[in-house]
Design a protein around this motif. Sequence first.
Motif, PDB file in Angstrom:
ATOM      1  N   UNK A 255       0.845  -1.199   0.000  1.00 22.46           N
ATOM      2  CA  UNK A 255       0.000   0.000   0.000  1.00 22.46           C
ATOM      3  C   UNK A 255       0.879   1.248   0.000  1.00 22.46           C
ATOM      4  N   UNK A 256       1.404   1.606  -1.169  1.00 19.52           N
ATOM      5  CA  UNK A 256       2.218   2.806  -1.289  1.00 19.52           C
ATOM      6  C   UNK A 256       1.366   4.047  -1.036  1.00 19.52           C
ATOM      7  N   UNK A 257       2.023   5.167  -0.778  1.00 19.36           N
ATOM      8  CA  UNK A 257       1.283   6.397  -0.473  1.00 19.36           C
ATOM      9  C   UNK A 257       0.363   6.775  -1.622  1.00 19.36           C
ATOM     10  N   UNK A 258       0.840   6.641  -2.849  1.00 17.12           N
ATOM     11  CA  UNK A 258       0.022   7.043  -3.995  1.00 17.12           C
ATOM     12  C   UNK A 258      -1.214   6.160  -4.110  1.00 17.12           C
ATOM     13  N   UNK A 259      -1.081   4.882  -3.776  1.00 19.81           N
ATOM     14  CA  UNK A 259      -2.244   4.001  -3.807  1.00 19.81           C
ATOM     15  C   UNK A 259      -3.154   4.274  -2.623  1.00 19.81           C
ATOM     16  N   UNK A 260      -2.587   4.646  -1.496  1.00 20.83           N
ATOM     17  CA  UNK A 260      -3.391   5.011  -0.337  1.00 20.83           C
ATOM     18  C   UNK A 260      -4.228   6.246  -0.625  1.00 20.83           C
ATOM     19  N   UNK A 261      -3.684   7.202  -1.398  1.00 19.89           N
ATOM     20  CA  UNK A 261      -4.449   8.386  -1.806  1.00 19.89           C
ATOM     21  C   UNK A 261      -5.633   7.974  -2.665  1.00 19.89           C
TER      22      UNK A 261
END
Length: 303
Positions: A255-261
């Motif tokens: 769950x990378x930050x960009x996917x979390x966004x």
Amino acid sequence: MKRYRIPSSRSFWQKTVNYRTALLYLLPSLLLFGVFMFYPMFYSLYLSFFFTDAQGDPTTFVGFENYAYLWESASFRRSVLVTIIFVLLTVPASVILALFLALLANEKLRGIGWYRTIFASTLGMSVAASAVIWLFMFHPTTGVLNAALQALQLPAVSWLQDSTMALISISITTIWMNTGFSFLILLGGLQNIDEHLYESARIDGAGYFYQLRRITVPMLSPTLFFIITITFINAFQSFGQVDILTGGGPAEATNLIIYSIYREAFIYYQFGPASAMAIVLFAAVLLLTLLQFKFGERKVHYQ
């Protein structure tokens, strides 16, 4: 008494003709950047101070409460850690692999053009197509990777189902996807190095690795600096392969930050916290890039 002449409006108009001409040529780019970059960025900053409804319209001003929520969120802190590990896994490996392939392709060997085409082939593939290819390769029963392991009498690996291997699998895919672009840029930089430098070094008895350390790397340092910067920024923006291969799982291991966004905004419809995440990511990447320019550019040798 000496009299001073006040410039007329006509003379000012004539003096600025070059600026107005340049602005006219830049206008299409400025419009595109304004619509697709600057407006979304400032609107995200605006939304980060509000609670929103399911349509993304701001409803209640909350100030910095969305930012405070991020630091209290265990999921966000985990996504930050996962992103840092992902960047450390992909950026050095991508640059080193591309440099190694570029050095090979720069040799004057028969049929080297075919190898250059193969090495650069990933550049012409979309993220979705590349991710689907690796999705089949990572398949636990019919994937070619596990088939090769079984042929070597080794146990099969749960590439995308295991929380430890999932991030490594995403990193392998990303490294493969980044290789084509980095390879072409580095190969172009190698071919721009003056051949007389190598001839002089060979006359003086310098070996290959001495030439690599004293000539190739210093002369290639501007290109390397560019590739490291671009690869670093792209690593923070990796989304498509995560969405297709793992969907941020298992157990938020990818769950990378960009996917979390994306998940916060378009699955949970929490556009305020998602906008705050986007601003934090932008600030972090900007800060790290500025630090890279401040300290890394000192070692760059410009001709």
